[in-house]
Design a protein around this motif. Structure first.
Motif, PDB file in Angstrom:
ATOM      1  N   GLU A 182       0.850  -1.195   0.000  1.00 13.76           N
ATOM      2  CA  GLU A 182       0.000   0.000   0.000  1.00 13.76           C
ATOM      3  C   GLU A 182       0.887   1.247   0.000  1.00 13.76           C
ATOM      4  OE1 GLU A 182      -3.819  -0.301   2.273  1.00 13.76           O
ATOM      5  OE2 GLU A 182      -2.679  -1.824   3.365  1.00 13.76           O
ATOM      6  N   PRO A 183       1.441   1.575  -1.185  1.00 12.16           N
ATOM      7  CA  PRO A 183       2.376   2.704  -1.260  1.00 12.16           C
ATOM      8  C   PRO A 183       1.776   4.025  -0.797  1.00 12.16           C
ATOM      9  CG  PRO A 183       1.774   1.929  -3.470  1.00 12.16           C
ATOM     10  CD  PRO A 183       1.267   0.923  -2.495  1.00 12.16           C
ATOM     11  N   GLU A 184       0.472   4.204  -1.024  1.00 10.95           N
ATOM     12  CA  GLU A 184      -0.174   5.472  -0.621  1.00 10.95           C
ATOM     13  C   GLU A 184      -0.067   5.703   0.890  1.00 10.95           C
ATOM     14  OE1 GLU A 184      -2.680   3.843  -4.111  1.00 10.95           O
ATOM     15  OE2 GLU A 184      -1.662   3.031  -2.352  1.00 10.95           O
ATOM     16  N   LEU A 185      -0.219   4.621   1.654  1.00  5.02           N
ATOM     17  CA  LEU A 185      -0.133   4.744   3.111  1.00  5.02           C
ATOM     18  C   LEU A 185       1.283   5.112   3.539  1.00  5.02           C
ATOM     19  CD1 LEU A 185      -2.288   1.735   4.424  1.00  5.02           C
ATOM     20  CD2 LEU A 185      -2.910   4.150   4.277  1.00  5.02           C
ATOM     21  N   ARG A 186       2.270   4.506   2.864  1.00  2.00           N
ATOM     22  CA  ARG A 186       3.669   4.812   3.189  1.00  2.00           C
ATOM     23  C   ARG A 186       3.974   6.277   2.864  1.00  2.00           C
ATOM     24  NH1 ARG A 186       6.863   2.630   6.924  1.00  2.00           N
ATOM     25  NH2 ARG A 186       9.032   2.370   6.296  1.00  2.00           N
ATOM     26  N   ILE A 187       3.432   6.764   1.758  1.00  2.00           N
ATOM     27  CA  ILE A 187       3.634   8.171   1.381  1.00  2.00           C
ATOM     28  C   ILE A 187       3.087   9.086   2.475  1.00  2.00           C
ATOM     29  CG2 ILE A 187       2.863   9.987  -0.226  1.00  2.00           C
ATOM     30  CD1 ILE A 187       3.058   7.803  -2.460  1.00  2.00           C
ATOM     31  N   GLN A 188       1.903   8.752   2.994  1.00  2.00           N
ATOM     32  CA  GLN A 188       1.309   9.582   4.056  1.00  2.00           C
ATOM     33  C   GLN A 188       2.201   9.620   5.296  1.00  2.00           C
ATOM     34  OE1 GLN A 188      -1.074  11.619   3.198  1.00  2.00           O
ATOM     35  NE2 GLN A 188      -0.939  10.525   1.239  1.00  2.00           N
ATOM     36  N   GLU A 189       2.843   8.478   5.596  1.00  2.00           N
ATOM     37  CA  GLU A 189       3.757   8.433   6.746  1.00  2.00           C
ATOM     38  C   GLU A 189       4.959   9.355   6.517  1.00  2.00           C
ATOM     39  OE1 GLU A 189       4.066   4.334   8.821  1.00  2.00           O
ATOM     40  OE2 GLU A 189       3.667   3.874   6.720  1.00  2.00           O
ATOM     41  N   TYR A 190       5.478   9.335   5.298  1.00  2.00           N
ATOM     42  CA  TYR A 190       6.602  10.227   4.955  1.00  2.00           C
ATOM     43  C   TYR A 190       6.188  11.697   5.048  1.00  2.00           C
ATOM     44  CZ  TYR A 190      10.160   6.899   3.435  1.00  2.00           C
ATOM     45  OH  TYR A 190      11.143   5.929   3.406  1.00  2.00           O
ATOM     46  N   LEU A 191       5.040  12.015   4.451  1.00  2.00           N
ATOM     47  CA  LEU A 191       4.594  13.412   4.436  1.00  2.00           C
ATOM     48  C   LEU A 191       4.374  13.933   5.855  1.00  2.00           C
ATOM     49  CD1 LEU A 191       2.121  13.346   1.415  1.00  2.00           C
ATOM     50  CD2 LEU A 191       4.440  14.255   1.448  1.00  2.00           C
ATOM     51  N   LYS A 192       3.839  13.084   6.728  1.00  2.00           N
ATOM     52  CA  LYS A 192       3.596  13.469   8.115  1.00  2.00           C
ATOM     53  C   LYS A 192       4.929  13.776   8.809  1.00  2.00           C
ATOM     54  CE  LYS A 192       1.012  11.872  12.194  1.00  2.00           C
ATOM     55  NZ  LYS A 192       2.018  11.641  13.223  1.00  2.00           N
ATOM     56  N   LYS A 193       5.909  12.873   8.580  1.00  2.00           N
ATOM     57  CA  LYS A 193       7.212  13.053   9.242  1.00  2.00           C
ATOM     58  C   LYS A 193       7.936  14.291   8.694  1.00  2.00           C
ATOM     59  CE  LYS A 193      10.762  10.237  11.273  1.00  2.00           C
ATOM     60  NZ  LYS A 193      11.290   8.897  11.504  1.00  2.00           N
ATOM     61  N   LEU A 194       7.822  14.523   7.407  1.00  2.00           N
ATOM     62  CA  LEU A 194       8.461  15.700   6.797  1.00  2.00           C
ATOM     63  C   LEU A 194       7.827  16.985   7.332  1.00  2.00           C
ATOM     64  CD1 LEU A 194       8.811  14.441   3.106  1.00  2.00           C
ATOM     65  CD2 LEU A 194      10.692  14.973   4.660  1.00  2.00           C
TER      66      LEU A 194
END
Length: 197
Positions: A182-194
């Protein structure tokens, strides 16, 4: 705040990255012939009109970037004479240049590159043969130039803090996003951390 830089090898991946909120998308598909490459990037560019904050960058091919009206091109040290390409096309295209050393970074900026690609920072699954730069050298490169630096190579959520602290403007992630169910979920984790910085 550092931004997330994603990679797509087909139209569907590019569409997914845009919808998920990735700021910069590099289109990279080394197996594609020139006409097919241009055709795909044109479709991506049409789709990108719904996402005005997104920049579409073509890997390696100046010709494909120009023909498809992409926002930019990313060049390696061996992709033609990048210095003359910068001189001729810097007003037309965003030009990124890959570097391995501080000296290469300084030369790329002096030539007119708009951004520097630095890596592999850690071990890279997509380029296992690439030597590891390490965070200290990434930090030195970020300090030596005034243009944005894109950090690439083996970046994960676990080592993201180190990369951000080194001063990278763009965080390039391939395997840790595209290799997920689920790449979309991983992207959300990155965006949150950034965003938390």
């Amino acid at each position: 705040m550092a931004e997330l830089y994603g990679f797509a090898s087909n139209l569907e991946e590019a569409q997914m990255l845009m919808a998920a909120g990735v700021s910069v998308i590099q289109y990279r598909n080394k197996g594609q012939d020139h006409d097919s490459l241009v055709s795909t990037v044109k479709k991506i560019m049409t789709h990108s009109h719904s996402y005005p904050h997104v920049q579409i960058i073509v890997n390696d091919s100046l010709e494909a970037a120009l023909e498809s009206a992409a926002h930019g091109v990313h060049l390696g040290q061996d992709d033609g004479d990048y210095k003359s390409i910068c001189k001729q096309y810097a007003q037309k295209l965003m030009i990124g240049v890959s570097v391995d050393t501080v000296q290469e970074a300084i030369e790329a900026e002096q030539a007119g590159a708009h951004s520097i690609g630095a890596g592999a920072v850690f071990g890279s699954l997509t380029k296992p043969e690439a030597p590891h730069m390490g965070v200290p050298l990434l930090k030195e490169i970020c300090r030596s130039v005034s243009v944005p630096v894109s950090a690439i190579g083996g970046i994960t959520l676990e080592n993201l803090d180190e990369v951000m602290q080194a001063g990278a403007s763009y965080i390039c992630v391939i395997s840790d996003i595209m290799g997920r169910d689920e790449p979309e979920l991983r992207i959300q984790e990155y965006l949150k951390k950034l965003e938390e910085g």
